[in-house]
Enzyme design. Structure first.
Site, PDB file in Angstrom:
ATOM      1  N   GLN A   1      -9.955   1.219   2.482  1.00  0.00           N
ATOM      2  CA  GLN A   1      -8.984   1.900   3.351  1.00  0.00           C
ATOM      3  C   GLN A   1      -9.698   2.613   4.496  1.00  0.00           C
ATOM      4  O   GLN A   1      -9.224   2.623   5.631  1.00  0.00           O
ATOM      5  CB  GLN A   1      -8.158   2.922   2.562  1.00  0.00           C
ATOM      6  CG  GLN A   1      -7.376   2.365   1.388  1.00  0.00           C
ATOM      7  CD  GLN A   1      -6.457   1.232   1.778  1.00  0.00           C
ATOM      8  OE1 GLN A   1      -5.799   1.279   2.823  1.00  0.00           O
ATOM      9  NE2 GLN A   1      -6.423   0.187   0.967  1.00  0.00           N
TER      10      GLN A   1
ATOM     11  N   ARG B   1       0.822  -1.215   0.000  1.00  0.00           N
ATOM     12  CA  ARG B   1       0.000   0.000   0.000  1.00  0.00           C
ATOM     13  C   ARG B   1       0.849   1.256   0.000  1.00  0.00           C
ATOM     14  O   ARG B   1       0.472   2.279  -0.574  1.00  0.00           O
ATOM     15  CB  ARG B   1      -0.978  -0.045   1.176  1.00  0.00           C
ATOM     16  CG  ARG B   1      -2.067  -1.066   0.905  1.00  0.00           C
ATOM     17  CD  ARG B   1      -3.093  -1.250   1.992  1.00  0.00           C
ATOM     18  NE  ARG B   1      -4.115  -2.185   1.479  1.00  0.00           N
ATOM     19  CZ  ARG B   1      -5.068  -2.743   2.213  1.00  0.00           C
ATOM     20  NH1 ARG B   1      -5.151  -2.493   3.511  1.00  0.00           N
ATOM     21  NH2 ARG B   1      -5.947  -3.560   1.655  1.00  0.00           N
TER      22      ARG B   1
ATOM     23  N   HIS C   1      -6.834  -0.239  -6.895  1.00  0.00           N
ATOM     24  CA  HIS C   1      -6.070  -1.463  -6.603  1.00  0.00           C
ATOM     25  C   HIS C   1      -5.480  -1.451  -5.187  1.00  0.00           C
ATOM     26  O   HIS C   1      -5.411  -0.426  -4.557  1.00  0.00           O
ATOM     27  CB  HIS C   1      -5.015  -1.759  -7.677  1.00  0.00           C
ATOM     28  CG  HIS C   1      -3.887  -0.789  -7.819  1.00  0.00           C
ATOM     29  ND1 HIS C   1      -2.783  -1.055  -8.581  1.00  0.00           N
ATOM     30  CD2 HIS C   1      -3.689   0.452  -7.311  1.00  0.00           C
ATOM     31  CE1 HIS C   1      -1.955  -0.038  -8.540  1.00  0.00           C
ATOM     32  NE2 HIS C   1      -2.473   0.890  -7.780  1.00  0.00           N
ATOM     33  N   GLU C   2      -5.118  -2.639  -4.720  1.00  0.00           N
ATOM     34  CA  GLU C   2      -4.607  -2.819  -3.349  1.00  0.00           C
ATOM     35  C   GLU C   2      -5.573  -2.302  -2.294  1.00  0.00           C
ATOM     36  O   GLU C   2      -5.160  -1.757  -1.272  1.00  0.00           O
ATOM     37  CB  GLU C   2      -3.239  -2.136  -3.183  1.00  0.00           C
ATOM     38  CG  GLU C   2      -2.107  -2.781  -3.954  1.00  0.00           C
ATOM     39  CD  GLU C   2      -1.755  -4.178  -3.451  1.00  0.00           C
ATOM     40  OE1 GLU C   2      -2.189  -4.532  -2.351  1.00  0.00           O
ATOM     41  OE2 GLU C   2      -1.080  -4.906  -4.183  1.00  0.00           O
ATOM     42  N   GLY C   3      -6.854  -2.472  -2.526  1.00  0.00           N
ATOM     43  CA  GLY C   3      -7.861  -2.019  -1.563  1.00  0.00           C
ATOM     44  C   GLY C   3      -8.381  -0.652  -1.938  1.00  0.00           C
ATOM     45  O   GLY C   3      -7.642   0.336  -1.879  1.00  0.00           O
TER      46      GLY C   3
END
Lengths: 594, 594
Positions: free
Chosen positions: B439, B294, B432-434
């Protein structure tokens, strides 16, 4: 199937929000009633949904190309544009004497929102042509009207607005295209850039309404004239090449069905132009058309946000992913509160924006076709609302379009799905027809300063508050809008005073914050009145044979009203403080510090 | 020439903002000092500026294609990726025993920001490979490490993270890829989507670190395992096709040098995978790497905003248009206050973001390589800052990228200029990546709730306030940050209480507003401390032989600090009210109302 624009929103705006009867009572609109409006709306909807929308992706994927000095657009465009012409939309709001059908702009705006949502580029050709023809109608000689305006209003020829030059950008006072007198016409020499619809093979001719400087004219705005410069001029009843050439294409990131080109006039010394109206009045003429053009851009913005909102709403209902507490299998993502936040925010922007655009169009109808004080007051309201109607959909609409992408997740980041294309389309609206910065300066520096403008606006908002009170809308919402309106009034007076006492820079320093503040209040006004409409309908047991479907619809509007009034409206105090305190971080910033 | 990232910002963050000596004092970093850091930075800068940046447009214009089941990337990529490998960046922060150079992540992050700003896609291959190798380093058997990790760290092979499945999206508990035991390995069957770098011909092999479910595993997160699934498996010292096929390409709107594909495992029933670590621990392992991934996404965001900021700054200095009061000819547009507003806002986002990412990396270094309480406290800080470091550059960076387009006017709307491409690149970072929504939920629901996290954060901010007081920073700014920090504390406690007393939905309803609030405060902290640094430098007559050029630089930072603290920080009160009052417009919204 994407509805593009919600029919219920359009109906509610026409039938319950605005006083349509005030328009149909006017002589200019005498041939119209709610039924003729419905026919216009129905034909726009069906053309938009059945024909224009299915053609959108193809145009986005195959932008125009420049080959052998000619712009080649996608072959499907000819039929698409023809269909909009057949709808009679080129001249619809114009008088019968020039071939129009005297349709209220209010109805026309709502009808065109479907076409724009379906396919911005296709409607673009028509909108530009209408603007060009309208300039000739308003300021051109009988001969110019007969020769060039009439075929444009008939949709046989098309038009452009040729203002921007490569070196000057938004600064029209720096225009250098020159027109040298040569008998009944002028010989023109110069270059224009970002000319939408500048060349194509969709019509028999293209008429460029061009800002230029007559040789020897005074410098600055005062020396700019308006000329009619056709691609092919009419000589002895025949069309003759008029020495307007395309020297380059701008590869736009959106609106890819509509070419934007660089034009050169008079490379062979044989470009004829005809003066429209009086010399040196070009800027004044253009500005008289500007409200209309800017409302069209505002509608572009609302429509582009609308189609994406509906796409993401549909996706959020269908796509299952994740679980809500207690769920044993994946749920439609609309069940997640944060997805509903992104949807409701889009709705608040889209429907609030559509209501504002319809209202601005309503004032335009009154300003042009009512009489005396009513017309004058409507013009004041139209003037003060136009910068907001132009910039709010561009700025917040872009945000709404980004939310539609976000709701689609990884799919939204791919060109297999359409939301990314609307995000690209939308970005133009903060740039063309006056950037957002220019709208801000125009609002605070001129339009909000116009005598009586804010008084009239305050009266309209107060009327909405009274209606909301009567309908039983949450008193706290009403109080908050009243308070916000008084903040706008007090702040504007204070800033005006600052300008009058020798500090115009201080007055204008936070013009963009002022624009955002005023926009937030004006959209809150739309939502409070839409909330009043909802309460009236729900209390009246859903008049006119409406059903549970309608009850749900009105509850959705109440939710959007709450969202805007409680989450956005409170932001105005911070914005007012910035305007008032003259926070000078960028004001005092020396460029060398960056 | 675009500097991509401002060297002075990097120097100031390393030398004046953070306590680099605290890192170089640690045994793990014993071989490093400021000079070795400078060599790393210098080589990254020169590779980025001389090689990667000039190649950017070509890659954007010619995305990968899928042909005969293979992904074909642009031929220039092989040499470009090779250059980053030669820089030693695949393993730079990793221990010497696995081929790394034990570089602090703090320095590595700042160095990679140049590579990302120059060419996100090229660095993407390396970042993904490092992530994949790191998983094997942390959790793999000796054999897996020797066979698959080592060639990845050497940059001979590359890696991917294969988490997402078409039906499940972000919901990892719904993963259905199955791994059936077959002796020393598993036979894998299933599909993955959005796998970056999933196929190409840039390396001898590609190793997919894959989340899958061992046949018979419990449902949900608890049944997900991590498997190492190479494109070609090693058998008797030779590479054998491992039945991983590409069934489709995602046509991404940005990052177009890096393919994103749909993978099918075991279409022929011959896809071997090896379990990494223990069964059913896949989610836990992935999450242990998540902070790092992240932070990389946050750096992607900052870097993409940075290159666009510098492009628009250069444009604003060069482009003349319009006049300031009293000017007789057009002025560079940077002379217009509203253009400076758009530049200063970008700077505040970019440099504030870069400082935050460097700081998060600094805490990561301490967490991994310091000892005892220092490491524990650093881990708490890293954990609580990561959702902000990931999402702030994505959300506000997107806005910054849009401002860079806006400053370019009509030119910004064309693909002849680069800002539009960075706008497209940036949008991925909120997905992407959450996603940003994830978040937000992670920050409020878990990380801010961790015992001691907010106390540690408050202490860090208080230390910055003390430093600012000592340096003579405007007392009102310091008071405002102190007040904001107490707002975060009180609000978090109140929301935690709401969660504990049976209303977790009410607690989480405005998680996205909470994230925005916390992000605004955390960036204000960076700016207050950068203001302190500026005041120290200016008062100390510019130490270390610095010049007028530096004085201007520091004044620019003071302006950006003022901008953020006075225009953004006050917004937190409205956000806190929304979180606290539980405004329920979308919370209570029935999906049927839309």
């Amino acid at each position: 199937m994407n509805p593009l624009v919600d029919d219920r929103d359009v109906e509610v705006i026409l039938d319950e929000l605005l006083d349509l009867a005030a328009l149909t009572a006017l002589p200019y609109f005498a041939d119209h009633d709610r039924e003729t409006f419905e026919m216009v709306l129905a034909s726009a909807r069906s053309l938009a949904r059945d024909t224009l929308y299915p053609a959108y992706r193809t145009l986005d994927e195959a932008p125009p190309v420049l080959r052998d000095g000619r712009v080649h657009v996608h072959p499907s465009l000819r039929a698409l544009v023809r269909r909009v012409v057949e709808l009679g939309f080129t001249a619809a709001p114009r008088p019968a004497e020039v071939g129009g059908s005297q349709l209220p702009l209010t109805v026309f705006s709502l009808a065109t929102s479907y076409l724009m949502a379906a396919n911005l580029s296709v409607y673009g050709y028509i909108g530009l042509t209408q603007g060009a023809a309208h300039l000739l109608e308003a300021f051109g000689s009988d001969e110019l009207r007969a020769t060039y305006m009439a075929p444009m209003y008939r949709g046989e020829w098309m038009g452009t607005m040729a203002l921007t030059e490569p070196h000057a950008g938004s600064s029209l006072s720096d225009i250098t295209t020159v027109a040298t007198p040569a008998g009944d016409h002028y010989l023109v020499s110069g270059a224009k850039i970002f000319i939408s619809g500048a060349d194509h093979d969709l019509a028999g001719n293209i008429v460029h309404m061009t800002l230029a400087r007559i040789a020897g004219a005074p410098p600055g705005m005062k020396g700019v004239s308006l000329l009619c410069i056709p691609k092919q001029r009419v000589e002895h009843g025949a069309l003759v090449d008029n020495d307007v050439s395309v020297t380059g294409l701008v590869h736009k990131i959106g609106w890819r069905g509509l070419p934007s080109a660089i034009l050169a006039y008079g490379e062979r010394g044989d470009c004829h132009g005809w003066l429209v109206g009086e010399p040196h009045q070009g800027i004044r003429y253009m500005f008289q058309m500007m409200n209309e053009a800017r409302i069209m851009v505002g509608l572009n913005g609302v429509s582009t946000a609308s189609v994406a909102y509906h796409e993401s709403l549909h996706y959020a209902r269908e796509r299952t992913q994740g679980r809500t507490p207690g769920a044993t299998s994946p749920v439609p993502i609309i069940q997640h509160a944060d997805v509903r936040r992104m949807l409701l925010r889009q709705k608040a922007i889209v429907v609030g924006g559509l209501a504002l655009l319809a209202r601005a169009s309503f004032y335009s109808d009154l300003a042009q076709h009512a009489e005396g004080a009513i017309a004058g007051r409507a013009q004041l309201l139209l003037d003060v609302l136009t910068p907001i109607a132009k910039s709010f959909p561009a700025e917040r609409g872009f945000e709404a379009n980004a939310l539609a992408v976000q709701i689609h997740g990884g799919y939204g980041y791919s060109s297999e799905y359409l939301p990314e294309s609307w995000l690209r389309d939308q970005k133009l609206n903060s740039i063309h027809e006056g950037t957002t910065g220019i709208q801000a300066a125009d609002l605070l520096g001129r339009r909000a300063m116009a005598k009586g403008a804010l008084v009239a606006l305050g009266q309209e908002i107060e009327a909405a508050c009274a209606r909301a009170t009567k309908a039983g809308v949450d008193a706290a919402w009403i109080a908050e809008l009243r308070r916000a309106t008084s903040v706008v009034g007090a702040l504007t007076a204070e800033l005006a005073q600052r300008g009058l006492t020798g500090d115009p820079t201080g007055m204008m320093l936070h013009a963009t914050d002022y624009l955002e503040l005023a926009s937030t209040v004006v959209i809150a006004w739309q939502w409070l009145e839409l909330a009043a409409v909802a309460k009236e309908a729900l209390a009246g047991s859903l008049p006119r044979g409406r059903s549970t479907r309608d009850e749900r619809y009105y509850r959705g509007n109440l939710a959007a009203a709450q969202y805007w009034i409680r989450t956005e409206l409170p932001r105005i105090d911070g914005l007012a403080t910035l305007c008032r305190d003259g926070e000078d971080s960028y004001g005092a910033l020396d460029p060398a510090w960056l």
